[in-house]
Scaffold this active site. Structure first.
Site, PDB file in Angstrom:
ATOM      1  N   ARG A  53      -6.984  -3.704  14.075  1.00 55.02           N
ATOM      2  CA  ARG A  53      -7.620  -3.718  13.886  1.00 55.02           C
ATOM      3  C   ARG A  53      -8.380  -5.022  14.220  1.00 55.02           C
ATOM      4  NH1 ARG A  53      -5.676  -6.567   9.208  1.00 55.02           N
ATOM      5  NH2 ARG A  53      -3.371  -7.607  10.516  1.00 55.02           N
TER       6      ARG A  53
ATOM      7  N   VAL B 158       0.906  -1.124  18.631  1.00 55.45           N
ATOM      8  CA  VAL B 158      -0.237   0.062  19.468  1.00 55.45           C
ATOM      9  C   VAL B 158       0.613  -0.054  20.550  1.00 55.45           C
ATOM     10  CG1 VAL B 158      -1.974  -0.418  20.069  1.00 55.45           C
ATOM     11  CG2 VAL B 158      -2.573  -0.495  17.990  1.00 55.45           C
ATOM     12  N   ALA B 159       0.893  -1.172  21.219  1.00 57.35           N
ATOM     13  CA  ALA B 159       1.616  -0.810  21.936  1.00 57.35           C
ATOM     14  C   ALA B 159       2.899  -0.529  22.819  1.00 57.35           C
ATOM     15  CB  ALA B 159       1.939  -2.836  22.667  1.00 57.35           C
TER      16      ALA B 159
ATOM     17  N   GLY C   7      -2.728   3.627  10.293  1.00 59.87           N
ATOM     18  CA  GLY C   7      -1.666   2.008  10.786  1.00 59.87           C
ATOM     19  C   GLY C   7      -0.164   2.516  11.579  1.00 59.87           C
TER      20      GLY C   7
ATOM     21  N   ASP D 161      52.198  -4.240  -4.729  1.00 61.58           N
ATOM     22  CA  ASP D 161      51.773  -3.694  -3.665  1.00 61.58           C
ATOM     23  C   ASP D 161      52.281  -4.672  -2.104  1.00 61.58           C
ATOM     24  OD1 ASP D 161      50.042  -2.119  -1.887  1.00 61.58           O
ATOM     25  OD2 ASP D 161      49.674  -3.881  -1.308  1.00 61.58           O
ATOM     26  N   TYR D 162      53.474  -3.412  -0.960  1.00 64.47           N
ATOM     27  CA  TYR D 162      53.437  -3.927  -0.675  1.00 64.47           C
ATOM     28  C   TYR D 162      52.703  -4.824   1.104  1.00 64.47           C
ATOM     29  CZ  TYR D 162      56.798  -5.721   3.403  1.00 64.47           C
ATOM     30  OH  TYR D 162      57.360  -6.919   4.435  1.00 64.47           O
ATOM     31  N   ASP D 163      52.199  -3.937   1.764  1.00 63.43           N
ATOM     32  CA  ASP D 163      51.396  -4.166   3.183  1.00 63.43           C
ATOM     33  C   ASP D 163      50.315  -5.162   2.231  1.00 63.43           C
ATOM     34  OD1 ASP D 163      52.380  -3.484   6.074  1.00 63.43           O
ATOM     35  OD2 ASP D 163      53.208  -2.212   4.190  1.00 63.43           O
TER      36      ASP D 163
ATOM     37  N   ARG E 290       0.891  -0.982  -0.113  1.00 65.25           N
ATOM     38  CA  ARG E 290       0.111   0.117  -0.312  1.00 65.25           C
ATOM     39  C   ARG E 290       0.701   1.272  -0.366  1.00 65.25           C
ATOM     40  NH1 ARG E 290      -5.155  -0.486   1.706  1.00 65.25           N
ATOM     41  NH2 ARG E 290      -5.444  -2.899   3.291  1.00 65.25           N
TER      42      ARG E 290
ATOM     43  N   GLU F 172       2.423   2.486  21.336  1.00 66.03           N
ATOM     44  CA  GLU F 172       2.599   4.006  21.592  1.00 66.03           C
ATOM     45  C   GLU F 172       1.772   4.664  22.801  1.00 66.03           C
ATOM     46  OE1 GLU F 172       1.192   3.726  16.204  1.00 66.03           O
ATOM     47  OE2 GLU F 172      -0.402   3.366  17.727  1.00 66.03           O
TER      48      GLU F 172
END
Ligand code: F6P
Length: 571
Positions: A280, A384-385, A28, A505-507, A9, A387
């Site tokens: 609901r 809801v709880a 909601g 490249d080294y490290d 929705r 809120e």
């Protein structure tokens, strides 16, 4: 970049009145919570804009589509156009007759119909096509909920590097429930979700269930929630308990309008103790069990008759669906029989309303309720709880909460009950009505601190932050992978070449990374290999390193090679 939020929705629903399109806000906590996060993200220094992609709630005729799209764009929304018949089969079919009952542990309600599955696939594909029309490079996609579980993979097939998050708002059931889905469907659902880079659930249990399902059904192991999908893409599965817009609810509850409306309501309810039940209409919510418990409570505790009122607010939902219609009838009957049995001329034990409840009225009801009865048989989170607790600015009021909700994992100071144990609900109602005020304050304070700390903004930030890091990790990882074909080509090219230059490249390449970099001294074998390579007249060797010139000179000066110190930086 734009964040494309995708859900079944849109945050508004469209209806047609006198050939005009009318917009209503979708009800909601999910919509209001997500909108709060999205609006916050627009103000954040990252200035992340958003576009919400979803179904407008109605079949829109060809001629009206452009108009609706233009209007929706002003509200940062993009409608997905689907005809009513397809949508009905999708929403009432696979979504609400298969997945919804199964994921909420009502397997006997679940229907397994081929034609419903076909519609589910078709609608997920339509969502993909709508997204592809508005998607811009670098956009991020956040797919929500059980309606769109195939979408992440469908999008991944078209845009392999896309950043996709998926969040499930319902429970994810245990393997034994999930496996009851027909074999191809259950595989396709899991593979569909695994198309995302980050997959989020409300609780650790749901996350564990999902991990178990992908192991048992698809053979994917995990390492602290990380899974290597298809041998090439590392994704993350994690827990993000959705919060509420705590400060907004607290401030709104304090406002004069809400307070005044609450006082009026309390007076009209006879200044009695108020128990609130707000849901609901859904068989998962345990409304019938709750009514049964209230009836037993009045019978066992006659001293509370006339002193208490249950405000039963039920929001119509999924109209036309078989179980919902039947449940509505049962609730109507139960309310009638309880009111008939206990009611007096000047007292109605249950004040019942069956319609959409506007946000302001809901808030004023929260603020005046002495007790909230939130007792679902199963619920992904239950906002809801949260809120209700957030609205308690004087910290008085008692939450009775089902242990079958995701919210119970965070709201341990509520009176936690098993919704199938009617006696436990009856006792909890009594305890709640008689709870001393200082205990109410102590419990609510603890819960409020937690809700404020991890509110819906933090939830959104947390999810998007983790999505960003898993993407970064994928990039790092993919740079390291050398497949067999490339490796073979490199060896052939080397053999065929008469004049080579090798930049080394080294490290991390010639020497492993060390916690203390000064200990990453070149080993004898490495020096021997470099020496052998440099003796070949076709080779030119160059060491590139961030280290300083004198150190590199000490280490490699004796060899026949070039050195680029401090990664070529010149002061
Ligand atoms: O809990 C999951 C959810 O999809 C919520 O987002 C929504 O509020 C609820 O189920 C009901 O959804 P609908 O009204 O679309 O059936």
């Amino acid at each position: 970049m734009t964040l494309l939020v995708v859900s079944n929705r849109l945050p508004f629903t469209v209806s047609s009145r006198d050939h005009k399109l009318v917009f209503h806000a979708s009800p909601g906590g999910l919509v209001s919570g997500l909108t709060a996060y999205l609006e916050w993200a627009r103000q954040d220094p990252s200035r992340t804009d958003y576009l919400w992609v979803g179904w407008p709630g109605i079949e829109v005729e060809e001629g009206f589509r452009e108009l609706l799209s233009t209007k929706a764009a002003k509200q940062k929304a993009c409608p997905v156009f689907l005809d009513a018949a397809t949508m009905k089969k999708f929403y009432q079919g696979f979504c609400n007759s298969t997945i919804w009952p199964l994921f909420h542990y009502f397997p006997t309600y679940a229907k397994f119909r081929e034609e419903d599955w076909a519609q589910y696939v078709k609608v997920n594909e339509s969502f993909r096509d709508s997204i592809l029309k508005v998607y811009q490079p670098n956009d991020t996609i956040w797919v929500h909920d059980y309606h769109l579980m195939l979408l992440p993979k469908l999008l991944r097939e078209k845009l392999p590097d896309l950043s996709i998050g998926f969040f499930l708002h319902t429970p994810f059931p245990s393997y034994d429930i999930f496996r009851t889905l027909p074999t191809t469907w259950r595989r396709e659902i899991l593979e569909g979700i695994l198309g995302a880079d980050l997959i989020g659930f409300h609780t650790i249990d749901y996350t564990q269930h999902f991990l178990r399902c992908i192991l048992r059904i698809l053979g994917y192991e995990h390492n602290f929630g990380q899974v290597l999908v298809g041998g090439e893409r590392t994704i993350k599965i994690d827990t993000f308990p959705m919060g509420v817009d705590y400060c907004e609810i607290r401030d709104a509850s304090k406002s004069d309008d809400i307070q005044e409306e609450g006082r009026g309501l309390r007076e009209r309810l006879g200044n009695r103790k108020i128990i609130l039940s707000q849901d609901r209409l859904d068989y998962t919510k345990g409304i019938k069990h709750r009514l049964e418990a209230y009836s037993i409570f009045l019978e066992r505790h006659p001293q509370w008759q006339r002193k208490v009122v249950l405000v039963l607010s039920v929001v119509p939902s999924r109209l036309g669906a078989e179980q919902y219609e039947q449940m509505k009838e049962e609730i109507d009957k139960l309310v009638g029989s309880i009111n008939g049995k206990f009611g007096t001329i000047d007292w109605t034990p249950i004040v019942y309303r069956y319609r959409f409840l506007p946000y302001n009225q809901l808030l004023s009801l929260f603020t005046i309720s002495d007790v909230a009865l939130v007792t679902p048989l199963r619920d992904g989170m239950n906002l809801v709880a949260k809120e209700y607790v957030a609205s308690k600015t004087d910290q008085k009021g008692v939450l009775i909460l089902s242990e079958m909700t995701g919210a119970s994992r965070e709201l341990g100071e509520a009176l936690i009950i098993n919704p199938n144990d009617i006696s436990e609900i009856v006792e909890a109602i009594e305890t709640a009505l008689e709870m001393p005020e200082d205990e109410q304050v102590r419990r609510n304070q603890a819960m409020q601190t937690r809700l404020e700390r991890y509110d819906v903004i933090k939830w959104g930030q947390d999810f998007m932050g983790k999505l960003h890091s898993i993407k970064q990790q994928q990039e790092k990882f993919s740079a390291k992978l050398l497949d067999a074909a490339t490796r073979g080509k490199m060896i052939r090219d080397y053999d065929n070449s008469q004049n080579r230059i090798l930049f080394l490249d080294y490290d991390g390449t010639l020497s492993p990374f060390k916690a203390r970099p000064e200990t990453a001294v070149p080993e004898k074998t490495l020096l021997a290999v470099l020496n052998a390579l440099s003796e070949d007249p076709r080779n030119n060797l160059v060491i590139i390193s961030g280290r300083n010139r004198s150190l590199l000179q000490d280490w490699f000066g004796a060899l026949n090679l070039g050195i680029v110190a401090e990664t070529g930086f010149r002061r």
